[in-house]
Design an enzyme around this catalytic site. Structure first.
Site: not given
Length: 300
Positions: A173, A224, A294
């Protein structure tokens, strides 16, 4: 601000004032931005960025608002949305897409044509630029698996640059763009590798069905909420901490999947941030694991 507006008028650049950011966020949360721009070409985006750098005005660039939480107070400055830069094309052995193109649509189209490596993105509700920025992924696949190169605008140097896949410094990520806010993604090129169309179709069908079954897609969210901590799953930790259904105002830890904080209808950014802090604290106290968000928080 007046000088910048005059520049936009002279360059025939449409500007939206007092834009309600909640309407441009998958979380459906956020106050108003002073100004908003929606470039349709990479040339327009580069021009607008150059003008903003010269003006000294505060600005930020986002895709379709699928992985951001806008402040309740809005944004004092200019927000650039790339969603009108949404064209993509298939060449002989590569796929070229503008940064504002829907990642899900691009991946679905690639899968329909029998190309391997794109099934992971068929349910991700972000843009190509956002996907490259955060090396988006799911079900064992990610952007870095298929990316060849990216064209970006360097705001500090006022020039367009291109880097190959290795120079992206991809990690979980993460990419080089997260470390260089002066770099704005314009477009990316992906490698095409022919596979078995029927097998790919079945894989995509199974993954989309799994998303519908396991994720709270009926509520606004950023997907998420937390990155996956090494050796753990964020949703499992949150569930084991007894936080399913935990509520702060209109923000709730989903009963369907604890890895999602959802907006049940009247959540504010303050609600979400307060709930996120409770989750982080409980998980750290009980399991010694530090969760990292995130999504990106934007605003005042």
């Amino acid at each position: 601000m007046k000088a910048f507006l005059a520049q936009c008028k002279g360059a025939r650049i449409p500007v939206k004032a007092d834009l309600s950011l909640c309407d441009y966020s998958t979380f459906r949360i956020g106050g108003k931005a002073d100004l908003a721009l929606f470039p349709t070409t990479t040339e327009q985006l580069c021009l607008q960025l150059a003008m903003l750098e010269q003006s000294g005005l505060r600005y930020c660039v986002v895709g379709n608002g699928s992985n951001v939480l806008f402040s309740d107070a809005g944004y004092r400055g200019v927000v650039i949305f790339t969603t009108e830069m949404n064209t993509y094309r298939f060449d002989r052995d590569s796929l070229h897409a503008q940064s504002g193109a829907s990642l899900a649509r691009v991946c679905q189209d690639a899968c329909k044509q029998g190309y391997e490596g794109f099934a992971f993105g068929c349910g991700i509700p972000g843009t190509v630029g956002g996907g490259v920025y955060m090396n988006a992924g799911a079900y064992g696949g990610q952007v870095s698996d298929v990316l060849l190169c990216t064209e970006y605008y360097d705001c500090a140097q006022n020039k367009v640059c291109t880097i190959d896949s290795a120079a992206h410094e991809f990690d979980y990520r993460h990419s080089i763009f997260a470390d260089h806010p002066e770099y704005v993604i314009l477009s990316s090129t992906f490698a095409l590798r022919q596979g078995n169309t029927e097998e790919i179709r079945e894989r995509v069908h199974a993954q989309l069905a799994s998303r519908r079954e396991k994720q709270p897609l009926n509520y606004p969210s950023v997907g998420s909420t937390f990155k996956r901590p090494e050796g753990h799953f964020a949703g499992k930790l949150i569930e084991d901490a007894g936080l399913k259904g935990m509520r702060v105002g209109g923000a709730v830890v989903s009963e369907k999947h604890a890895g999602f904080v959802v907006n049940t209808g009247a959540a504010t950014a303050a609600d979400v941030l307060a709930l996120v802090e409770i989750i982080k604290q409980r998980v750290l106290e009980q399991f010694g694991v530090a969760l990292e968000c995130e999504f990106k928080y934007i605003g005042d």
